[in-house]
Every structure is written in structure tokens, then in C-alpha cells.
Design an enzyme around this catalytic site. Sequence first.
Site, short mmCIF file in Angstrom:
data_model
loop_
_atom_site.label_atom_id
_atom_site.label_comp_id
_atom_site.label_asym_id
_atom_site.label_seq_id
_atom_site.Cartn_x
_atom_site.Cartn_y
_atom_site.Cartn_z
N ASP A 71 0.87 -1.18 0.00
CA ASP A 71 0.00 0.00 0.00
C ASP A 71 0.91 1.24 0.00
O ASP A 71 2.11 1.13 0.27
CB ASP A 71 -0.89 -0.05 1.24
N ASP A 78 -4.93 6.14 -4.44
CA ASP A 78 -4.69 7.53 -4.82
C ASP A 78 -4.84 7.73 -6.32
O ASP A 78 -4.81 6.78 -7.11
CB ASP A 78 -3.28 7.96 -4.40
#
Length: 1161
Positions: free
Chosen positions: A407, A681
Amino acid sequence: MLRWIRQQLGFDPPHQSDTRTVYIANRFPQHGHYVPQRFADNRIISSKYTVWNFVPKNLFEQFRRIANFYFLIIFLVQLMIDTPTSPVTSGLPLFFVITVTAIKQGYEDWLRHKADNEVNGAPVFVVRSGSLVQTRSKNIRVGDIVRVAKDETFPADLALLSSDRAEGTCHITTTSLDGETNLKTHYAVPETAVSQSVSRLEALQAVVECQQPEADLYRFVGRITVTQQGEEIVRPLGPENLLLRGARLKNTKEIFGVAVYTGMESKMALNYKCKSQKRSAVEKSMNTFLIIYLGILLFEAILSTILKYAWQAEDKWNEPFYNQKTDLERNSSQILKFISDFLAFLVLYNFIIPISLYVTVEMQKFLGSFFIGWDLDLYHEESDQKAQVNTSDLNEELGQVEYVFTDKTGTLTENEMQFRECSINGIKYQEINGKLVPEGVADDSPDGSIPRLIREEELFLKAVSLCHTVQISYDLDQADGFGDTFSHTNGFSQMEYYASSPDEKALVEATKRMGVTFMGSHAEYMEVKTFGKSERYKLLHVLEFDANRRRMSVILQTPSGEKVMFTKGAESAILPYIKSGELEKTRVHVDEFALKGLRTLVVACRHFSVEEYRDVDRRLHEARTALQQREERLADVFSFIEQDLELLGATGVEDKLQEKVQETIEALRLAGIKVWVLTGDKHETAVSVSLSCGHFHRTMNILELVQQKSDNECAEQLRRLARRIKEDHVIQHGLVVDGASLSLALREHEKLFMDVSKNCSAVLCCRMAPLQKAKVVRLLKTSPEKPITLAIGDGANDVSMIQEAHVGIGIMGKEGRQAVRNSDYAIARFRFLSKLLLVHGHFYYIRIATLVQYFFYKNVCFITPQFLYQFFCLFSQQTLYDSVYLTLYNICFTSLPILVYSLFEQLVHPHVLQSHPALYRDISKNSMLSFKTFLYWTMLGFCHAFVFFFGSYILMGEDTTLLGNGQMFGNWTFGTMVFTVMVITVTLKLALETHFWTWIHHFVTWGSIAFYFIFSLFYGGIIWPFLHTQDMYFVFVQLLSSGSAWFAIIIIVTGCLFPDVIKKVLYRHLQPTSTQKSQMEEDKVSVRSEYDSAQSRNRGEDNWQLLAASPPPALGAALSSPSLLRSSRAQSAAWTPCAASARRSRRGRASASGWAGWWSG
């Protein structure tokens, strides 16, 4: 009781219907037609066993293992038929293995029970019989009204009834559920929001009807029926009315809610993915080797049985004069006799299957896992967190990782947003000492002075401080009224911002430092203070953020009565709708911010005339009150409003990278590990962070698979990328994929996508949903090459990825503990991953790989002489070894050295492994457990066994009168001779394999050999009354009293090990591996450093003697004192022999280190 038992067994589920009806405060209807529903209690159960089922369940699981089940069968065969060995020889090791494993698993489950009891026993307050009663969490029932105070977690899934606020709202964080740190607002229906006291809640007559439990955190469909003055009022309930177990109450004094889902039916419990039993590559190899050895065992047993009957075809061997058969034996079935003989040989040779291998591996994994927690290099001092091991079964898998899936936010970054730069009206600004300063201009204003802001700067800061969903928490006891508490001089410390995203919080805190402070919202008003001057804005409408628009807006009425809208969002969602402002300059600044790795937002505004606002207000009212297609109509209205914007500027917020992330990723790459970043994102931010952290290099050819709309378009783009990879002669490629394109690629073009991604050194997947992360991991995990995968993350949204990978690692970050609880290992920072893999993974793998191979080797050495002996005893199933030796060989005589080796062995120093990551490649692809290596150890075992047997036979068999009194050696003496040579050889063989010697190694190596001799002397030197036979009485003493026996032992042991030494020396100098080269280099450096330190000490002694011989005046005066001079000489005399001893000790250690490196392979 019977119903409870049926529920525990799964035969009687608690509910059957599609919906459930919850009577608030458990006021059930009085009419006779009501049938009460059965709901789960509020206990959370993560344990595996209970007191009642531990023994049968654990035994069932253990006997599912091939070796355990096999030895159980052998034990039963020994009980049922006449076999050459006692049932104790199989039963005792089996009992030992089963007991040790059960104790380990029972202890681990006891820890789970302890954690469950802590959760289930937490104190909670419920409304019962008109009063607030404290009880335990496990006692909450569906329908109970529960009170939760500020900063407490919700003990069950609650439908919100009321809060301390008149409007019935509360704020919560769901960090431990979905990883989101933002503050979420939840609502009570108006009819129950007024019930803020226990007495009013007790009088509340309401019923909740809702769906049965499901795992989706964001879906809840229900309705509440409130009876007021005989009239029923029905209100819909949705996710905004449900408070989930595990979430935490924030910025609200207290709430009351009714429990609708409890215990294992809560959404948090339903999202616990059942952790599948992860098996390491070593365990799979071990099972394969076990099957091969089972085949060898069956071959030896069948061959021995056939040869026995072939031998007995002659009458003189079938029924010799000294062993006449009975009539029963002559008339018995030949088939039954064949089966009986086969089973007897099976029992005789069964020790070729090493049952103690499993318990030794279990102990090695369990004890070895403590080293991770004890490693101070994996301890994070700032947060006082050390590494933790949640499962010890995968230690060696840390040394086999080929792909790392990580991540980004909170794992590679700190998840702490900091305002860095902004662009206002085409001019770049920076924050210096809490002041907004244009780029390139020095801040020369005196400290404490109030800065002057031009109109554009002030409007921009007000837009940032008003366009958000930030909430404020402050100390109510110190606050006299709204707005008065937050004075510019002393009120800041009393405020705490809670934001819908870390970016919003960082921006509001930045404007506060610059003099424009958001003071909070109350009812319809938002208040800001600009350098102490308070202004109130009436909040007219909020145009909420959504993923499609990627922006949010607020429409306000200024103190002067003007209507204005402030908008902020991604540059791609704002810039196309700009009508005026410095568009091109701002666009350039936004790109510059993104290249620096900053998260960017664009801010704009729109001023409404009276007629324009009247039209906007009407459109919004119609869309919000529509019953059909409300979402679509609102989206159309939002698009209509958010246009003709005036550009104010842009912000750049930094999510700071964690320390040493770039070095860690580079070390993993040098180790041959590919790193994939999976993040939610946006594309631009993810790419910039990948570049800044070293995941992507500036020289890398970046390929993109983004914004694909259809399957055909996606396939064509994949083919283009594949062609570019073949045509471009660059060393490295990087691939960027977004979530939507990935879904299309995995639908029908999985193989093409895999071909492209595997040819890329680094892959970045952005805009990823949690389940997409798990799908990507599964895709690589199940590919034809079957690579070992590792997933690392810090949030609940990473749990599915962590559980899917072969090894899951949780980061102890700011997004709750969900990832840590569901991981196999947990560390505080990403940088610790390099030592976890390159050092601990390397050590664990070489230790357990050698352990497995050595166990099979020493059991081949153990049982092959038994097979060879049958050729000399007419296959009569006569055992070569005494039954006590058969039982204790694996348990006592040869167990401790390999256990200690598997806990402490280090082929290379940890610092060398970290500074040379390429050494990790030497152990990749399960190389130390390859079939070639397995074959080498097996053939070595057979060769040594032949030398043991025939060496003893040649040296002793031809002349059996080796005792001084002319007495002959017998069968047991020969077997003991073979056994003695075997114990010494297999122990010294492990000593040859050992590179890292400690006092523990010396103690267990030489101690095991000594223990064997001492035990044999006592066992054979005393007549034990509880033994049925005394076959071994005085056998060992007689053997040791023969000089020829000692000569034979030395010759045979040397003959076995000397070729091994020659092979190691030749391979080490002619074909050394990278690890062996590092060992030799390490030895050279060690010897050189010892030599240099010794030289410096010698120079120091010479200088001291010269100094003492001709001191300067001041020093001479000081030394002229007789007492000081005597003291100085005494210290020098005492130090000199110590220093000499220390030099000798260090030289000895250096020499020992060099010899250990020369001996090991």
C-alpha cells in the site's frame, strides 16, 4: 441445551427469514400471534477450541498429517500382530510428538481466548427497567438501548436513536473498519432524536425492521416505526443511521442506540475473512519428500518379504532342525503369512519416516519466532512498538519472497499531511514561520507583527478555511459561548480539528497559522477569524464530494449579504470550468507541485446575483426532494452550478515519505524481489510518490494502461505495450495501471496483462478498491510460475490483500489495528521489511532447509543397516538395534544438535546480508530444498549407512574374538557397534555443516555424544528389574574395553566424513557461491581488523612506556608522588597480562572463525 448444541454444530441457524424485527427496549407485542426471533449473543469468538472439544478436535487435526497417521497405523499393527520390535518404539515417539504439538496449539488458542475475553468482558451501559445499568459487552441483546460516551468504541451495530445534540447528529471514525481516518457524521431520525434522557427512551415505543446481517460495511436497508399518541410514523434507515461495531465516537459527548446486529453477526465480524491455513514452500517440499521415503519404505518391505520366501524355498532354510514349525503354522494361509511378514518388515523399517521431524520443526518455528520480537533493529522507539509474530508457521517463507505488494498511504508514507506550497492568482507562495510569503521573497517582517494580506490572498485563505467538512472538538468546560472561547491569544490549544480527509485538516490548520482561523460551525453558520476579527458566514448549501465529480462546493452568504460559492477539487475537475483567473500559470504550478510528490487541489469561487441564486436554490430544492432518480438529478444540478468559475489558486500538501523507504525498495530490487505499489490515490499523485520513493527511476521507461473504456480498447493498448517492451532496448520498464483499466484487463485479457506486467521491473496500480488489490495478488500467486508473494499494508482496506498473499505483513500505523490483527507479521515501519526478509528470512530458510534434509539423512543412516542386516539373518526380521536405542535415537541422541543449529545458525553476518542484498538470490526458488539437493543428502545417507554396516562387518565380522579374554562378540555387540559409529558420525556431520559456533553448539554437540556413552554405560551396566529382557547387559562395557573397537570407530567415522571435507574444500575454492565468497571476505576482514587492533594496542603500550620513561615536567611532577607511581605501575602490571590474554583470545577467535569458514560449505 439441545438447541444450543444444535446451533454450535451449525444444524440450527439462529434465524431463517430475510428480515429481522427489533423491538426497541425489548418491548414485545402482547398478542399471542407473535413468535420471537432468535438472535446471536454479543460474544466475539476468534478462538479455535473449547475445553470440551480441544482433545478430539486437536487429535483429528494432528492425525490428518501423513506421518502422524502412518505412525498410528504402525503402532496399531504392533499391538495386533507379533512384530520384531515393541509397540513402545512407535508409541512413545508418537505420544511425544502429539503432546508437544497439542501444548503449543493449546497455548496459542489460550492467548486467543484471553483476547476474546478482554473484548467480551468490556463494561458497557444499557437502559433496562427505566435506569442505566452497567453490564458486560457479551450480555448485550438485540433490542437493548446502549449508551456510548465520547472516544468509546461501539460494542455492537447500533441504530442511532439520539445524541447530546438537539439535531441528533454524532461524529464517528471508522479507522479500524475501513482504514479511513476521516470524521463521518451520522444522524438519528427526528422522532427519536428528542429522546435524550433515560426516562424518555424508556417511554419510546418503536420498532426497527431491517435486513439480515451482511458483510457490506456501506449498505444498510431498514425502517423504523415510531408510535406517538397512537399514530405510527415510519422513517427510512440507511448507512448514515447505523453505528458499526469497532467504530469510535468522536466530538460527541454521548449517544444512545439500539442494538440491531450483535456478536458474530455484526458487520465487523462478518468481514473477518476466514484465514485459510497458509502452508510454506518448505512444508510442501517436506510432504513430497515424505511420500518419496514412504515409497522407499514400501519397496524395502516388499523386497524383504519376497526375498524371505525365495530363501525359504529350500527346505533346509524353510524348516531348519533347530526351528521346527508347529502344525498350525504349516496349515496356515500363505496369503495371510505373506501379509503378516510384510507388516512385520514395515514395522522393522518404519523409522525411515522421521516422526520427530514434525515436532522439531514446530519447536524451531515457535522458538525461532521470538528472535523477530527481540530484534532491536525492528523496534521503533518513537511509538514504542516492536515487531510481532502472529503466526510462526511461515518464518522460512520470508526467505523465498519474489513479489512484494505494498500500500502507499501510511505504508510508504507517514499519513501525516503537511501544507508546503500554494499558488494564488498565478504567484507561488510558501509558508515561512507561519506567514504566507511569495516564492523568492525573504520574510523580513519582525516577529509578532500582523502580516498584511492583499485581497486575492485573503479571499483564497477564506475559501480554503470555509470549503470543507471539518469539525472542531473543544473543551466545553472552558468555553463560555460560541466564538468567545477561541481568542487569538489563548484559545488555539483548546481546539482540535477532525476532517473528512487528512488533506482538509492540513489545509485548515495551515490557514489558521497564517491568521485565518476556522472557529467552527453552529446551526446554519460558519465562523472564521481573520487576525482576530470575527466573521460569520451563513451556510446555504453543501454540494458534497463524490468520486465522479471529484470536487466539493459550499454556497455561503457573506456578512455583507452577498451569495458566493467556494469550490475545491482535483485540477482535472476544476480547470475545465474556469472562466477567469490565471489559468495557465496555475496549471504550470500544479504540475510542478505534482512532480515534487505533493497532493494538489485547485480552489475557485463563483459569485451569484440575486436572480442566479434564486434559480440555483430552486433547482437544488427540487432535486433534493425528488423521490425518483434523486442521485442523477442532483448530479445534473451540481454540474449546472459548478461552472463559470473564478480561479483563486491551488494548494500543495505533502504526505511525507517514511524514513529509508527508497533504500529499502532498492535493497529489495537488488535481492531480485519485484515491488508492486497498490494504492487508491489518483494517477498523478501515485506516480510522483513512486518516483520520489525510488519505486520508479527517472531513467525507467514508464508504460501506462489508464482510462480504458472498453475491452477492445484495453486489449489493443496491452498489445501496444507488449510491442514497445520488445522493441525498446531499455533495461527497465515501469507500468502504471488504474482500477477501471485493471478490471477490463482481468476480465478477458488476463494472460496478456500478465505478460506485460512480468516484463516490468516495477508496477504501480492506482485507484484500486480493496478487493481489486486481493485479485491482483491472487493473479500473480496462481500464475504458472507460482511465485511467493508478500503483501504489506496498514489499513483495514489492505486486509483482503494481506490475507490473500503467501505472507501478510501489517504496519502498525495510524489507520487502526485491523491490518495488524489479520497479518502474519507486524512491523512499525516499512524500512524494517528489508531486515525482516534479507536477514531473518535468509536465516530461517537455511536453518529449516538444512533441518529437513538432515533429518531424512540421519534416518536413512539409521534404518539402512537394519535392512542390510536382513541379508545376514535369512530375513528373519531380527532387529539390529535394541528397542531402547530405536526409541531414543530421534528423541534424545540426535535431536538437540539439529534443534540448536536450526535456531542459531548464521552462514553470513547479518550486516553482510543487509549490505549485500544479492545474497538473497542464492536461496530463492526453494534452491536448498531442490530435488538435486534432496537426492544428494539421501545418497549420502545410504553411502554412510553402507560404510557403517560393512565397515563394522569387515573390521569385526571376520575375527569376532576381539576381547582380551578371548570372548566372542555377539549380535547385540555388532548392532551396538554400528549404532555407536552412526551416532558419532551424524552428529559430527552436522558439526561440519555448522558455520556459526557458540557455546551452546559446543555443549549440545559434544554433550549429545557424551550423553549417549553415559546412558549406554548405565543402561547396559545395571540389571533393570522392570525390563523383560536384559539383552544389552554389559554389552557396551565389553565393546568399549576392546582397543580394536575403538580403532574401528575412528576409522569408520573418518572414512565417512573425510570425502565430505574434500568435497567442501574443492567446491569452496573452485565453484564458490556468492554466500561462500562473502564468508571468505568476512573472514579476511575479521582477521585484518583483529590484526590492526592488535597493532594499535601494541603501539599504545609502546607509547605509554615511552611516556612513563620520559614524562613532561607537569606529568613528571604528578608521577613523582610515590603512591601515584605505585598505583600506576600496579595498574600497568595488571593490564599487561589481561591485554596479552585478550590478544590471544581474539587471535584464537579469528582463527576459529577462519577454520569454521573453511570447513563449512
